[in-house]
Write a protein that holds these residues in place. Structure first.
Motif, short mmCIF file in Angstrom:
data_model
loop_
_atom_site.label_atom_id
_atom_site.label_comp_id
_atom_site.label_asym_id
_atom_site.label_seq_id
_atom_site.Cartn_x
_atom_site.Cartn_y
_atom_site.Cartn_z
N GLU A 106 0.80 -1.23 0.00
CA GLU A 106 0.00 0.00 0.00
C GLU A 106 0.83 1.28 0.00
O GLU A 106 0.33 2.33 -0.41
N CYS A 107 2.07 1.23 0.45
CA CYS A 107 2.88 2.44 0.54
C CYS A 107 3.34 2.88 -0.86
O CYS A 107 3.15 2.17 -1.85
N ALA A 108 3.99 4.04 -0.93
CA ALA A 108 4.43 4.59 -2.22
C ALA A 108 5.41 3.65 -2.91
O ALA A 108 5.37 3.48 -4.13
N CYS A 110 5.67 0.34 -2.61
CA CYS A 110 4.96 -0.84 -3.11
C CYS A 110 4.14 -0.51 -4.34
O CYS A 110 4.08 -1.31 -5.29
N ARG A 111 3.51 0.65 -4.35
CA ARG A 111 2.70 1.03 -5.51
C ARG A 111 3.55 1.23 -6.75
O ARG A 111 3.07 1.08 -7.88
N LYS A 112 4.84 1.55 -6.57
CA LYS A 112 5.77 1.70 -7.69
C LYS A 112 6.35 0.35 -8.14
O LYS A 112 7.11 0.31 -9.09
N GLY A 113 5.98 -0.73 -7.44
CA GLY A 113 6.54 -2.04 -7.77
C GLY A 113 7.84 -2.33 -7.06
O GLY A 113 8.53 -3.31 -7.37
N GLU A 114 8.20 -1.50 -6.08
CA GLU A 114 9.44 -1.67 -5.32
C GLU A 114 9.15 -2.22 -3.93
O GLU A 114 9.57 -1.67 -2.91
N GLU A 115 8.44 -3.33 -3.90
CA GLU A 115 8.07 -3.92 -2.61
C GLU A 115 9.29 -4.35 -1.81
O GLU A 115 9.24 -4.44 -0.58
N ASN A 116 10.38 -4.63 -2.50
CA ASN A 116 11.61 -5.01 -1.81
C ASN A 116 12.15 -3.90 -0.93
O ASN A 116 12.94 -4.16 -0.01
N LEU A 117 11.74 -2.66 -1.16
CA LEU A 117 12.20 -1.52 -0.37
C LEU A 117 11.14 -1.02 0.61
O LEU A 117 11.31 0.03 1.22
N ALA A 119 9.33 -0.22 3.80
CA ALA A 119 9.75 -0.06 5.20
C ALA A 119 8.57 -0.08 6.16
O ALA A 119 8.75 0.02 7.37
N VAL A 120 7.36 -0.20 5.62
CA VAL A 120 6.16 -0.17 6.45
C VAL A 120 5.89 -1.53 7.05
O VAL A 120 5.74 -1.67 8.27
N ARG A 121 5.83 -2.56 6.19
CA ARG A 121 5.54 -3.92 6.68
C ARG A 121 6.16 -4.95 5.73
O ARG A 121 5.46 -5.55 4.92
N PRO A 122 7.49 -5.15 5.82
CA PRO A 122 8.12 -6.16 4.98
C PRO A 122 7.58 -7.55 5.31
O PRO A 122 7.45 -7.90 6.49
N ARG A 123 7.27 -8.33 4.26
CA ARG A 123 6.67 -9.65 4.49
C ARG A 123 7.30 -10.72 3.58
O ARG A 123 6.62 -11.60 3.07
N ALA A 124 8.60 -10.63 3.38
CA ALA A 124 9.28 -11.51 2.42
C ALA A 124 9.01 -12.98 2.73
O ALA A 124 9.08 -13.42 3.88
#
Length: 354
Positions: A106-108, A110-117, A119-124
């Protein structure tokens, strides 16, 4: 479902039964067919990172909870999906590569496709939630599934971590003339993948550095044009000699105190060092040299969904050379981890479903 899980850090993995997840919303349940064994799994298994003078960073302090089925290089067959995934072209039995570096969604970033970065809720997967060392895995969103038609699924599994990680790191060095040497520190699975990606991108000077002569032979076979045997002293000098002078681009896939120091000392004016590995320790620098040499030190953490898709496309084009792959039954996960920790693996070991 069955999982080969870390129940206690540093102790052998245990075969345990866990509830098979029921997909909700955009989630997709897959039956795992292949799962890569990555060096970062060793850190998760042992439960800590070496932070140099700052001591140890415990994985539990980062949100890891046990028991945990590790494994973030995952290929599996689609079993079922939640209502949010309807109409997305999913079919039971489809073979898919799973993007594991999941964020909050949901963060900026993640919305850009950079879920790897995120910092809100990493869930790897394989880190904060169960991953591929199991009979089943839950992909948190249908958009994390990537078709791999035409590829060996064992090799394709490596692209979810080693492939996308080195691709992302190499992109941070670009643009660079194809005849300028790029140094790859570490000739394990990541190092061989980095050489393969550089060759696929048309780069013609690749210098591999490692402490193991046998791994340097593998690097030569993969396409490295120069190799340097790393030792406690003199590694930077030998890198400079092998490359014909200080270098503009270095990717440190080890990132320990000695490797990072040698890499920094081998940089040319205006050079860039991209730090990837998690070996640990600390880097002590004479600070005036950073501005005097105008060097850049940049970290790179795995990669994004668009980057993983780019790696898969590169492989499907036939341009990306394969790295050496060995396979083990999933039940031999302990054996595979120990062989990797002992430095006995060339390329990548892939766990396969029984």
């Amino acid at each position: 479902m069955k999982a080969w899980a870390v129940v206690e850090n540093g102790k052998p993995l245990q075969e345990i039964e866990l509830p098979t997840p029921e997909p909700k919303g955009d989630e997709v349940l897959l039956e795992v067919t292949h799962a890569g064994v990555c060096h970062s799994d060793i850190h998760i298994w042992e439960g800590e990172y070496d932070m140099g003078a700052r001591g140890k960073l415990r994985m539990t302090d980062r949100g890891l909870k046990l028991p945990l089925a590790m494994g973030h290089e995952i290929v599996g067959r689609v079993v079922k999906w939640g209502p949010g995934a309807k109409g997305q072209g999913l079919k039971k039995g489809q073979l898919r590569l799973v993007f594991p570096w999941v964020g909050c969604g949901e963060c900026a970033r993640c919305r850009k496709g950079e879920e790897n970065l995120c910092a809100v809720r990493p869930r790897a997967l394989g880190v904060y939630q169960n991953g591929g060392y199991a009979t089943h895995v839950l992909a948190t969103h249908w958009k994390h599934l990537i078709p791999i038609e035409g590829l060996d699924p064992a090799l394709a599994a490596t692209y979810a971590c080693s492939g996308v990680t080195v691709y992302s790191a190499i992109r941070k060095l670009m643009p660079m003339p194809k005849t300028q040497p790029i140094v790859v520190v570490g000739a394990g699975g990541l190092g061989l993948q980095a050489i393969a990606v550089l060759k696929a991108l048309g780069h013609r000077r690749i210098c591999a550095v490692d402490v193991d002569a046998a791994k340097l032979e593998a690097a030569r076979a993969q396409g490295a044009t120069e190799t340097v045997l790393a030792t406690p002293e003199g590694t930077a000098k030998r890198i400079i000699e092998a490359c014909g002078g200080p270098v503009l681009g270095i990717v440190d896939l080890v990132n320990g105190s000695q490797s990072a120091t040698a890499a920094f000392d081998a940089l040319a004016k205006g050079g860039k060092m991209v730090q990837v590995g998690l070996f640990g320790g600390e880097l002590r620098l004479p600070l005036p040299l950073v501005p005097i040499k105008a060097v850049t030190i940049q970290g790179s953490y795995v990669g994004s969904i668009p980057e993983l898709k780019a790696v898969v496309k590169l492989a499907q084009s036939g341009k990306l050379p394969p790295i050496p792959i060995s396979t083990e039954p999933m039940a031999n996960a302990n054996l595979a981890l120990n062989r990797l920790r002992e430095g006995k693996v060339t390329g990548r070991t892939i766990l396969v479903a029984g």
